[in-house]
Design an enzyme around this catalytic site. Structure first.
Site, short mmCIF file in Angstrom:
data_model
loop_
_atom_site.label_atom_id
_atom_site.label_comp_id
_atom_site.label_asym_id
_atom_site.label_seq_id
_atom_site.Cartn_x
_atom_site.Cartn_y
_atom_site.Cartn_z
CB ALA A 72 -66.94 -34.85 57.25
CB THR A 73 -62.46 -35.65 60.18
OG1 THR A 73 -63.00 -37.06 60.26
CG2 THR A 73 -61.87 -35.48 61.63
CG ASN A 140 -71.47 -43.42 59.81
OD1 ASN A 140 -72.06 -43.05 60.87
ND2 ASN A 140 -70.39 -44.29 60.10
CD GLN A 168 -72.65 -41.86 54.78
OE1 GLN A 168 -73.17 -42.15 53.80
NE2 GLN A 168 -71.32 -42.29 55.23
CB SER A 184 -67.04 -35.77 53.34
OG SER A 184 -65.92 -36.21 52.77
CG HIS A 186 -64.55 -39.32 50.36
ND1 HIS A 186 -64.65 -40.68 50.51
CD2 HIS A 186 -64.38 -38.52 51.61
CE1 HIS A 186 -64.56 -40.65 52.07
NE2 HIS A 186 -64.51 -39.63 52.47
CB THR A 222 -52.76 -22.70 50.09
OG1 THR A 222 -51.73 -21.55 50.73
CG2 THR A 222 -52.84 -22.35 48.64
CB CYS A 304 -64.11 -44.35 60.42
SG CYS A 304 -64.40 -43.33 59.24
#
Length: 357
Positions: A72-73, A140, A168, A184, A186, A222, A304
């Protein structure tokens, strides 16, 4: 160990693990082809990525394209730095650091204030020179659902684009309408190292890294068939289980509220994803609590920012003093959290906190 930190990351779904293993070696050891190669092995890998893209796209609004990224970043940076036009960027004061830090790095950033309940204040105006508005869907740190409909409208009225950090929210609820959406894998029981930027049709972003332009000439590099397949499988399961997951989380939320009835809730109880319980206790030493309850995995705020020693910018934005912010903890639970685990963790945390006086 009891894991209660679902906002930081989530356990890998068995379906995602199985999908990834097929593209790490495969049944005959030939699943290592470059998905951008024209031969048979490359085409097979490309087909797996196309299937994953369709599964990930099924949770987004129609009329857009999914660009795979490293997370996501990167998706947020691509959207913010690649946004067309000139002007300021308006961001809510409780955005993730990926949005806030990027906005300030680009320059001409304007922060939108937030009410005590944790929602971005809809009564404020968007500056006339704004080219991009960034308001997340679910925070978050405190889980509060933001008034995305209003800020999408405000962005349109100001002639600006709207970027929504839906990390989220993705896989848990219908996504907000926006021009760009970052997610994201994960955070929905998929693998780390992959995310996506959804871009509404007709929006042309400036690429932020040059190379082969593998992702629609917007993002070079890739792709990993294994990561994409894992993301796609996690998205498919999230879509299938969305109602069941939400009902399970709701049951956990109500029990957690009973167990921590004497603790203060940070942010709205109603306009909130109920898998996030951010609470505080007067005089609580969070570092000591973590030391005393090492078998319970929870957070002192956003993962974070952990270890920085700084109080949460989100908790300060909703009016908490530094002292109150530092006496807050975040408990996150979801699909694989059992009621028994929640109750045992609560017992350990409450008992340890009571020993502090």
């Amino acid at each position: 160990m009891i894991y209660l930190d679902y906002q930081a990351t989530t356990p890998l779904a068995p379906e995602a693990r199985d999908a990834m293993l097929q593209w790490l070696d495969g049944p005959d050891g030939t699943a290592f082809g470059n998905p951008h190669s024209p031969h048979r092995m490359g085409r097979q890998a490309a087909a797996a990525i196309d299937l994953a893209r369709d599964r990930v796209a099924a949770l987004f609004p129609p009329n857009g394209q999914v660009i795979f990224t490293s997370g996501a970043t990167e998706a947020i940076n691509l959207a913010m730095r690649g946004c067309p036009g000139k002007g300021a960027i308006s961001v809510s004061a409780i955005e993730h650091a990926a949005v806030l830090d990027t906005a300030h790095a680009i320059g001409k950033a304007h922060e939108l204030n937030v009410a005590k309940d944790g929602q971005c204040n809809v009564k404020q105006d968007i500056p006339n020179d704004t080219k991009l508005v960034c308001v997340m869907q679910v925070n978050n740190e405190i889980g509060v659902i933001q008034p995305t409909v209003e800020f999408h409208r405000k962005a349109k009225e100001a002639g600006a684009l709207y970027l929504c950090d839906a990390v989220q929210a993705y896989g848990k609820m219908p996504l907000a309408g926006a021009d760009m959406i970052a997610v994201s894998a994960h955070k929905i029981h998929g693998p780390k190292g992959i995310g996506a930027l959804w871009v509404r049709n007709g929006i042309e972003l400036e690429p932020q890294q040059t190379g082969g332009g593998q992702e629609a000439n917007i993002r070079s590099g890739t792709l990993s068939p294994a990561l994409c397949a894992g993301f796609g499988a996690a998205a498919m399961v999230a879509k299938e289980r969305m109602e069941d997951d939400a009902a399970h989380v709701e049951a956990l939320w109500h029990r957690a509220r009973e167990l921590f009835a004497d603790w203060e809730l940070n942010g709205s109880a109603e306009a909130r994803w109920h898998g996030n319980l951010n609470i505080r206790r007067k005089g609580l030493d969070v570092a000591r609590l973590m030391s005393d309850c090492r078998d319970v995995m929870f957070s002192a705020g956003s993962a974070c920012a952990s270890g920085s020693g700084r109080p949460s910018h989100v908790l300060q934005a909703i009016g908490l003093s530094a002292k109150k912010a530092k006496s807050s903890i975040r408990l996150g639970f979801g699909r694989y959290t059992s009621m028994e685990q929640l109750e045992l963790a609560a017992e350990k945390l409450i008992n340890a906190a009571s020993q502090q006086g």
